[in-house]
Motif scaffolding. Structure first.
Motif, mmCIF file in Angstrom:
data_model
loop_
_atom_site.group_PDB
_atom_site.id
_atom_site.type_symbol
_atom_site.label_atom_id
_atom_site.label_comp_id
_atom_site.label_asym_id
_atom_site.label_seq_id
_atom_site.Cartn_x
_atom_site.Cartn_y
_atom_site.Cartn_z
ATOM 1 N N GLU A 94 22.797 35.709 77.741
ATOM 2 C CA GLU A 94 23.278 35.799 76.367
ATOM 3 C C GLU A 94 22.434 34.918 75.449
ATOM 4 O O GLU A 94 21.674 34.056 75.909
ATOM 5 C CB GLU A 94 24.731 35.326 76.314
ATOM 6 N N LYS A 140 18.357 42.205 82.647
ATOM 7 C CA LYS A 140 19.770 42.587 82.637
ATOM 8 C C LYS A 140 20.448 42.095 83.910
ATOM 9 O O LYS A 140 19.812 41.854 84.919
ATOM 10 C CB LYS A 140 19.926 44.106 82.531
ATOM 11 N N ALA A 141 21.790 41.993 83.835
ATOM 12 C CA ALA A 141 22.613 41.665 85.002
ATOM 13 C C ALA A 141 22.038 40.493 85.798
ATOM 14 O O ALA A 141 21.932 40.538 87.013
ATOM 15 C CB ALA A 141 22.767 42.889 85.903
ATOM 16 N N CYS A 142 21.667 39.457 85.081
ATOM 17 C CA CYS A 142 21.081 38.278 85.721
ATOM 18 C C CYS A 142 21.927 37.062 85.377
ATOM 19 O O CYS A 142 22.231 36.825 84.203
ATOM 20 C CB CYS A 142 19.641 38.084 85.242
ATOM 21 N N GLN A 143 22.312 36.301 86.385
ATOM 22 C CA GLN A 143 23.027 35.045 86.162
ATOM 23 C C GLN A 143 22.052 33.894 86.340
ATOM 24 O O GLN A 143 21.664 33.586 87.465
ATOM 25 C CB GLN A 143 24.204 34.882 87.128
ATOM 26 N N ASP A 153 26.375 31.880 81.870
ATOM 27 C CA ASP A 153 26.589 32.761 83.022
ATOM 28 C C ASP A 153 25.776 34.049 82.940
ATOM 29 O O ASP A 153 25.600 34.736 83.946
ATOM 30 C CB ASP A 153 28.073 33.123 83.144
ATOM 31 N N THR A 154 25.304 34.369 81.744
ATOM 32 C CA THR A 154 24.547 35.601 81.539
ATOM 33 C C THR A 154 23.329 35.313 80.674
ATOM 34 O O THR A 154 23.163 34.195 80.163
ATOM 35 C CB THR A 154 25.409 36.669 80.848
#
Length: 351
Positions: free
Chosen positions: A93, A32-35, A90-91
């Motif tokens: 996804e 999670k919350a990883c770029q 960017d994520t």
């Protein structure tokens, strides 16, 4: 961040792009919350098969993919007019596997002959216990200080599928048959094993590419990184006693990184001469003229244009360089001529 079982990484299908990675260092996974960044390792699950139905393993075997398979890829941008244009998201996804060599990215356009990209769902980015993402650059060959090979020859081209790799492989074979210890290097492109295997099969004693320099792809990579990687890989070839190096530069002269590489004085200074691969007469003439304006010694034309005697005649009427078939490049007489041009070029530069 959570722990990742080693057996899960062992069970996943590993791609060519991640072949240098020591997976014992991958103890955790960021979900999670990883770029993601280019070169970051990702464990992903195949969702829907598209045009890439197989994945190239580190040993070169093309393994069949199934929906639900877990695969180990590297994030990277991709430039391929005949295949995909894709960018690192960017994520974490849902995105795509945009190259069989193991590249994860978000495809934004593709050639109309393709059915569309293979969809993947990232499980997470692999990391160490401190939460730092594992990146290919950490497994690059070490920087060394030594000389370059005694002679270095480049292969540029008009575009993807212009015949650059076949041209480079034929040069490798020609030098090898002439008694040289030749190394081969691909400095730009997208991670894939096919070209290095062909160079090996053609007689290269050592073959390296940008993935050995810690890069999954070079699309979007700064020029200074490409130049530094190229110089270090050439030194590595010299350390392996290669006296001649053949360097392939991927894609065409309009591709941004290739344009920068061609225009770079530091890159230009590495080459004793270049061969230009083209698919048609107009591309051949434009390419040779562009390189000559940049100061390159263009040794000759080759590539897919050689399939058409008429196109070859049209090309050589408009440029003052010879045209070489693949068989020509493999012949000792051609190699002898190339080395004579190299010596004369060095003498002229010294005066």
């Amino acid at each position: 961040m959570e722990p990742i079982a080693s057996f899960r990484l062992t069970a996943a299908k590993r791609s060519y792009a991640v072949r240098r990675v020591n997976f014992a260092e991958c103890t955790h996974i960021l979900t999670k919350a990883c770029q993601p960044k280019p070169g970051d390792l990702v464990l992903a699950r195949v969702q829907t098969l598209g045009s890439h139905k197989r994945i190239e393993l580190p040993n070169g075997r093309k393994a069949t993919l199934h929906e639900g398979d877990e695969v180990l890829l590297a994030f990277g941008n991709r430039y391929a007019p005949d295949q995909y244009e894709a960018y690192v998201p960017d994520t974490l996804e849902a995105c795509h596997m945009v190259a069989a060599g193991g590249i994860a990215a978000k495809a934004v356009s593709w050639h109309d002959r393709l059915s569309g990209p293979t969809a993947i769902e990232p499980v997470g980015v692999l990391c160490r216990s401190d939460g730092k993402a594992v990146n290919l650059k950490e497994f690059a060959l070490p920087t060394i200080a030594c000389q370059m090979p005694a002679a270095v020859f480049g292969v540029f081209g008009t575009s993807m599928n212009a015949g650059k790799t076949a041209t480079a492989a034929s040069l490798v074979r020609g030098f090898a048959l002439s008694g040289y210890k030749v190394g081969a290097l691909k400095v730009t492109g997208t991670a894939a094993g096919g070209d290095p295997w062909l160079m090996h099969d053609s007689g290269a004693t050592q073959v390296l590419d940008f993935t050995d320099g810690g890069l999954a792809t070079t699309f979007g990579t700064p020029l200074d990184t490409i130049v530094g990687t190229t110089r270090n890989l050439l030194r590595t070839l010299h350390k392996s006693d290669c006296d001649v190096a053949v360097v392939e530069i991927a894609d065409g002269l309009f591709q941004e990184e290739t344009r920068q590489v061609a225009a770079s004085p530091l890159m230009h200074s590495l080459f004793d001469g270049v061969v230009f691969a083209a698919g048609d007469a107009l591309g051949a003439v434009a390419g040779v003229q562009s390189l000559e304006k940049l100061g390159y010694q263009v040794l000759g034309l080759s590539g897919a244009v050689m399939r058409s005697p008429l196109a070859v005649r049209e090309a050589i009427l408009n440029v003052d360089v010879p045209a070489f078939s693949l068989a020509d490049l493999q012949h000792p007489a051609t190699v002898s001529t190339i080395m004579e041009h190299t010596l004369s070029g060095r003498l002229a530069a010294a005066q």
